[in-house]
Design an enzyme around this catalytic site. Sequence first.
Site, short mmCIF file in Angstrom:
data_model
loop_
_atom_site.label_atom_id
_atom_site.label_comp_id
_atom_site.label_asym_id
_atom_site.label_seq_id
_atom_site.Cartn_x
_atom_site.Cartn_y
_atom_site.Cartn_z
N ASP A 42 -8.84 -24.64 15.87
CA ASP A 42 -9.99 -25.02 14.67
C ASP A 42 -10.77 -23.24 14.00
O ASP A 42 -11.75 -23.20 14.87
CB ASP A 42 -10.48 -26.21 15.32
CG ASP A 42 -11.94 -26.63 14.45
OD1 ASP A 42 -12.26 -25.65 13.21
OD2 ASP A 42 -12.71 -26.98 14.61
N LYS A 77 -17.21 -26.57 5.16
CA LYS A 77 -18.04 -25.64 5.34
C LYS A 77 -17.56 -24.67 4.75
O LYS A 77 -17.43 -24.21 3.84
CB LYS A 77 -17.82 -24.72 6.90
CG LYS A 77 -17.84 -26.31 7.72
CD LYS A 77 -19.12 -27.27 7.78
CE LYS A 77 -19.36 -28.32 8.20
NZ LYS A 77 -18.32 -28.81 10.07
N TYR A 125 -16.23 -28.41 19.29
CA TYR A 125 -17.64 -29.25 18.42
C TYR A 125 -17.56 -31.06 18.34
O TYR A 125 -16.23 -31.15 19.58
CB TYR A 125 -16.32 -29.47 16.78
CG TYR A 125 -17.16 -30.10 15.81
CD1 TYR A 125 -18.34 -29.84 15.05
CD2 TYR A 125 -16.56 -30.90 15.30
CE1 TYR A 125 -19.56 -30.18 14.18
CE2 TYR A 125 -17.18 -31.79 14.09
CZ TYR A 125 -18.37 -31.44 13.43
OH TYR A 125 -19.48 -32.72 12.19
N ARG A 184 -2.30 -40.64 -3.15
CA ARG A 184 -2.59 -41.16 -1.39
C ARG A 184 -1.92 -39.95 -1.46
O ARG A 184 -1.28 -39.62 -0.22
CB ARG A 184 -2.92 -42.84 -1.23
CG ARG A 184 -2.47 -42.44 0.59
CD ARG A 184 -3.26 -43.20 1.09
NE ARG A 184 -2.86 -44.54 0.75
CZ ARG A 184 -1.43 -45.60 0.67
NH1 ARG A 184 -0.92 -44.71 1.45
NH2 ARG A 184 -1.16 -46.50 0.19
#
Length: 376
Positions: free
Chosen positions: A165, A190, A93, A40
């Site tokens: 973004d 993406k 988005y 982590r």
Amino acid sequence: MPHIHPKTTPIYQTSVFTFDDLNELELYFGQPGQSYMYTRYGNPNTDELAQEVNKLESGVGAVVTSSGMSAILAAVLAGCKAGDHVLCAEEIYGGSSTLLAQELTRVGIEVTFVPSAEMYTLDNYVQPTTRLLLAETMSNPLLQVFDIARLAQETKRQSIKLVIDNTFATPILTKPLALGADMVIHSVTKYLSGHSDVTAGVVICKEQEDLQRVQRVMMVYGLNLSPFEGWLASRGLKTLRLRMKQHSSNALQIAQHLQQHPKVEKVWYPGLEEHPQHELAKEQGQGLFGGMLSFRIKDDTEAVNRFMQALPSIPFAPSLAGVNTSISYPLGTSHRALTAEQQQKVGITIGVIRFSVGIEEPEELIAELETALAAV
Ligand SMILES: *Cc1c(COP(=O)(O)O)cnc(C)c1O
């Protein structure tokens, strides 16, 4: 064990790393980045992905996260606390606007959405508590392109941060940090990974201080990416440049073809000369315009269904940016929650179909489109 020299980074599918003794433990804390402790906090596979994306975006460093959504969350929480205020482009988005308007407001972070026409003059929107503006290089699904250098000029004047973004453009087209942005985020799901088999995100920072905050939020909130996903995304990233060139040239050919098709009423693609930001897109995108385009056939649900059903091999899939072409339907997916009036206002009507153009041979795609349009 024989000496092993793998050509590629192996998958470190482990949640924890071991130490020989207390000296090694002290070394871990004393010389950060030299060894690993707990996945982590850091893992060679996610670190490799972060380094490679950071090189492409020319930042001081990057933090990889479990999804594009957690990347946006980390970027916002890095600099905002209860009582702070953020600005967000109205054309954004859907997940981003939901996160800001419906979730972060619950923990005391206020949001105001800025209409596209007012993005370059924020005087009416900035408050003393405003910390940042979130915007996209290219909007979904109508491909409005924002001038990042101008946005950065304005956010600097207002002493707030600019978070971009860059999912649709990718650093192959546009490097927002070089144009003045403070942080860049991606849905690695993406183009960066590119094969529709990974969910991941990344935040790239221009300043060390921001990077440390994003890193801390990622670790403490547990927004980390798994080693295998990191490995897959790193593998996909190696062909990003090649893929973006092919996505872009295919999309341009298809846009030009659709534009002169009698059954197509309108095409949205920044590579077309009549696109309102064509010149900006050309300059800001190194002459490439990306793989996303939208077009409108007649506003009739039956016609849309016939089109979809007649596509021999292009699937309807509500995501984007894979090597294989897919179509999506904004009215029924990303813009479903808008009122009919809002949908009409932004221009997302019944006949609007979004194309995520893949890297196939363009002739195959055009032939397939011809078959489907004939059925409309
Ligand atoms: C998909 C997407 C996101 C969200 O990313 P996930 O990986 O699905 O969490 C954010 N921004 C844009 C522009 C996207 O296309």
